[in-house]
Design a protein around this motif. Structure first.
Motif, PDB file in Angstrom:
ATOM      1  N   SER A 170       0.813  -1.215   0.000  1.00 52.22           N
ATOM      2  CA  SER A 170       0.000   0.000   0.000  1.00 52.22           C
ATOM      3  C   SER A 170       0.844   1.261   0.000  1.00 52.22           C
ATOM      4  O   SER A 170       1.979   1.278   0.489  1.00 52.22           O
ATOM      5  CB  SER A 170      -0.909   0.010   1.237  1.00 52.22           C
TER       6      SER A 170
ATOM      7  N   ARG B 206      -0.334   3.689   1.626  1.00 52.85           N
ATOM      8  CA  ARG B 206      -0.728   4.254   2.916  1.00 52.85           C
ATOM      9  C   ARG B 206       0.130   3.702   4.051  1.00 52.85           C
ATOM     10  O   ARG B 206      -0.310   2.898   4.866  1.00 52.85           O
ATOM     11  CB  ARG B 206      -2.214   3.974   3.176  1.00 52.85           C
TER      12      ARG B 206
ATOM     13  N   ASP C  63       0.920   5.184   6.595  1.00 51.14           N
ATOM     14  CA  ASP C  63       0.385   5.661   7.868  1.00 51.14           C
ATOM     15  C   ASP C  63      -0.630   4.692   8.483  1.00 51.14           C
ATOM     16  O   ASP C  63      -0.968   4.793   9.652  1.00 51.14           O
ATOM     17  CB  ASP C  63      -0.291   7.029   7.670  1.00 51.14           C
TER      18      ASP C  63
END
Length: 251
Positions: free
Chosen positions: A89, A91, A93
């Motif tokens: 991913s 992402r 975070d």
């Protein structure tokens, strides 16, 4: 039967590129595998239910579907507890969320250098080498079991099939609930807990031992724990704090 490899990403260009990279590394490391022809969450789960596992799953976290990658991983765990989940991913975070969702990922590969083979391939290779070694260990290790003799009854249960064990109050008796049925044994819960490894079971409740891999949701405010077999276990706020403390140590 060869293990299945799933690559779930709703961006077709990225999915095709990932497929090329991942299959090349699987071949190089001489995996015995079949590439699953599906990527949408509903189709993936349908295939997982019909397979034996353990399988390998490369999941994008942000799927533009009714089910995102983390939710898909949680559902996969109900059918393939020993499978290898790798999040791929952009992402980064969301890494803490993948851990708190109790999906036990094997790895997390960032898409930051997508389409850069020189940087991306080594990441895929590293995670596949880890899986290769763990597969060897799985084949060598005997299936962990709980073995109990209760009167004339000799009970031998696979640990991965046990959902939870519950003390029967007032008696030196324990109720063992599995995926398919329940057993009443004349044994103290503490005796049974001694055979349940802390890596997969939460044994800190006085009256319960719970398979961590079988927990679906926990409502800490209401003290409710929902299990994979549909049972809902209720605890006082003071008691449920022990489970909250456990998860905080895993973050």
């Amino acid at each position: 039967m060869a293990m299945q490899v799933f690559i779930s990403d709703d961006n077709e260009q990225q999915r095709l590129w990932l497929t090329e990279i991942i299959t090349a590394q699987l071949n190089q490391l001489q995996f015995d595998y079949e590439l699953a022809p599906v990527w949408q969450p509903t189709d993936v789960l349908r295939m997982v239910r019909a397979s034996n596992g353990p399988n390998i799953y490369f999941l994008d976290i942000v799927l533009k579907q009714a089910t995102n990658g983390i939710e898909l991983a949680s559902a996969i765990r109900n059918y393939d507890p020993d499978g290898f989940i790798i999040y791929v991913s952009v992402r980064d975070d969301m890494l803490p969320e993948t851990l708190s969702a109790m999906t036990t990922p094997t790895g997390f590969i960032s898409k930051a250098d997508m389409f850069d083979k020189a940087k991306f391939v080594p990441r895929v290779t590293r995670v596949l080498q880890v899986i290769k070694q763990r597969l060897v260990t799985l084949k060598q290790a005997p299936e962990p079991t709980l073995t109990l003799k209760s009167g004339a009854l000799l009970l031998k249960l696979k640990l991965r099939d046990i959902v939870y064990c519950e003390k029967v109050h007032g008696l030196r008796t324990t109720r063992i609930v599995t995926d398919s049925q329940a057993y009443i044994v004349h044994k103290n819960l503490s005796t049974i807990k001694a055979q349940l490894p802390a890596t997969h079971f939460f044994n800190d409740f006085q009256s319960y031992a719970i398979n961590l891999d079988k927990i679906v949701t926990v409502n800490f405010n209401k003290g409710l724990v929902s299990m994979a077999n549909g049972d809902r276990l209720s605890f006082s706020r003071g008691t449920i704090k022990k489970l909250r403390a456990y998860y905080q140590t895993q973050e």
